[in-house]
Design a protein around this motif. Structure first.
Motif, PDB file in Angstrom:
ATOM      1  N   THR A 125       0.779  -1.238   0.031  1.00 18.76           N
ATOM      2  CA  THR A 125       0.046  -0.024  -0.043  1.00 18.76           C
ATOM      3  C   THR A 125       0.959   1.173  -0.205  1.00 18.76           C
ATOM      4  N   GLN A 169       1.579  -3.685 -10.000  1.00 26.89           N
ATOM      5  CA  GLN A 169       0.426  -3.180  -9.207  1.00 26.89           C
ATOM      6  C   GLN A 169       0.683  -3.313  -7.688  1.00 26.89           C
ATOM      7  N   GLU A 181      -0.941  -3.309  -4.023  1.00 27.56           N
ATOM      8  CA  GLU A 181      -2.520  -3.532  -3.661  1.00 27.56           C
ATOM      9  C   GLU A 181      -3.405  -2.299  -3.577  1.00 27.56           C
ATOM     10  N   LYS A 182      -2.854  -1.081  -3.099  1.00 26.03           N
ATOM     11  CA  LYS A 182      -3.815   0.071  -3.207  1.00 26.03           C
ATOM     12  C   LYS A 182      -2.813   1.150  -2.910  1.00 26.03           C
ATOM     13  N   ARG A 192      -3.332   5.016  -1.666  1.00 23.33           N
ATOM     14  CA  ARG A 192      -4.288   5.987  -0.804  1.00 23.33           C
ATOM     15  C   ARG A 192      -3.654   7.431  -0.654  1.00 23.33           C
ATOM     16  N   LYS A 198      -6.512   6.153 -11.246  1.00 26.70           N
ATOM     17  CA  LYS A 198      -7.638   5.554 -11.487  1.00 26.70           C
ATOM     18  C   LYS A 198      -7.654   5.080 -13.087  1.00 26.70           C
ATOM     19  N   ILE A 219      -5.278   1.403 -11.626  1.00 22.53           N
ATOM     20  CA  ILE A 219      -4.973   1.175 -10.338  1.00 22.53           C
ATOM     21  C   ILE A 219      -5.854   1.236  -9.080  1.00 22.53           C
ATOM     22  N   ASN A 220      -5.828   0.555  -8.084  1.00 25.34           N
ATOM     23  CA  ASN A 220      -6.819   0.545  -7.077  1.00 25.34           C
ATOM     24  C   ASN A 220      -6.267   1.727  -6.237  1.00 25.34           C
ATOM     25  N   GLN A 248      -7.720   4.819  -3.206  1.00 19.65           N
ATOM     26  CA  GLN A 248      -8.624   5.113  -2.111  1.00 19.65           C
ATOM     27  C   GLN A 248      -8.266   6.722  -2.045  1.00 19.65           C
TER      28      GLN A 248
END
Length: 204
Positions: free
Chosen positions: A45, A65, A67-68, A70, A101, A105-106, A108
């Motif tokens: 992350t 990639q 995981e996310k 933020r 986005k 890509i994930n 938040q």
């Protein structure tokens, strides 16, 4: 040194890692360190303010990639952003967010409540929603300053936290019913759940 620390952590069972700061993208060797960790299969992350997200980074993350990612947004306008960070950056941060986005890509979006953003907190959540993102509804918690851990000037007062949380929940309808069927202490941890999350750790 960082690669050695990552190797030690991985060899001792690390499966998840959060790259943060300060601002982790300020490091000139960020991409090298990211790939070193990514190639080990660690779930990564990235926490960032998004201002330094450029095409080169997006291309790297598109093919490797995380995981996310933020991204923190600190205001609904450039003036509001400046009230929190002492510089402009809202538009640059949102531009980076949209690039991520669009690349699949994930992402938040995080908004952290503080005395500096209090009057603009709800407006910032609404602005993010208007831009096509669901803001991560943080519980308004800040980490104390390293050089002055007793200082409370940036914290919201309890009544302000409650008022903002109620308004936030009203806008986003993020309200959960009370849980009445928690697993029994010492009981079977595989009992079926009638509603809510299926993770027994979370439900307990």
């Amino acid at each position: 040194q960082w690669k050695s620390i990552m190797d030690d952590a991985f060899n001792n069972g690390m499966m998840f890692a959060t790259l943060t700061g300060g601002e982790c993208l300020l490091r000139k060797d960020f991409k090298e360190l990211y790939l070193h960790l990514w190639k080990k299969g660690v779930y990564i992350t990235i926490l960032s303010n998004g201002i330094l997200v450029d095409d080169e980074l997006v291309e790297l993350l598109k093919h490797h990639q995380p995981e996310k990612v933020r991204i923190s947004i600190y205001g609904s306008t450039e003036d509001g952003y400046r009230n929190v960070t002492c510089h402009t950056g809202r538009d640059r941060a949102m531009n980076g967010l949209k690039k991520l986005k669009d690349a699949g890509i994930n992402v938040q979006v995080n908004v952290t409540g503080s005395s500096y953003i209090a009057s603009d907190y709800i407006n910032t959540l609404c602005y993010i929603k208007e831009q096509g993102f669901n803001p991560l509804l943080s519980e308004l918690v800040l980490i104390p300053k390293r050089n002055d851990p007793e200082s409370a000037e940036h914290y919201l007062k309890p009544d302000d936290v409650v008022a903002l949380a109620m308004e936030r929940n009203r806008l986003f309808r993020k309200v959960y019913p009370p849980c009445t069927d928690l697993p029994k202490i010492g009981g079977d941890c595989k009992e079926p759940c009638s509603f809510g999350m299926t993770c027994n750790a979370g439900r307990s």
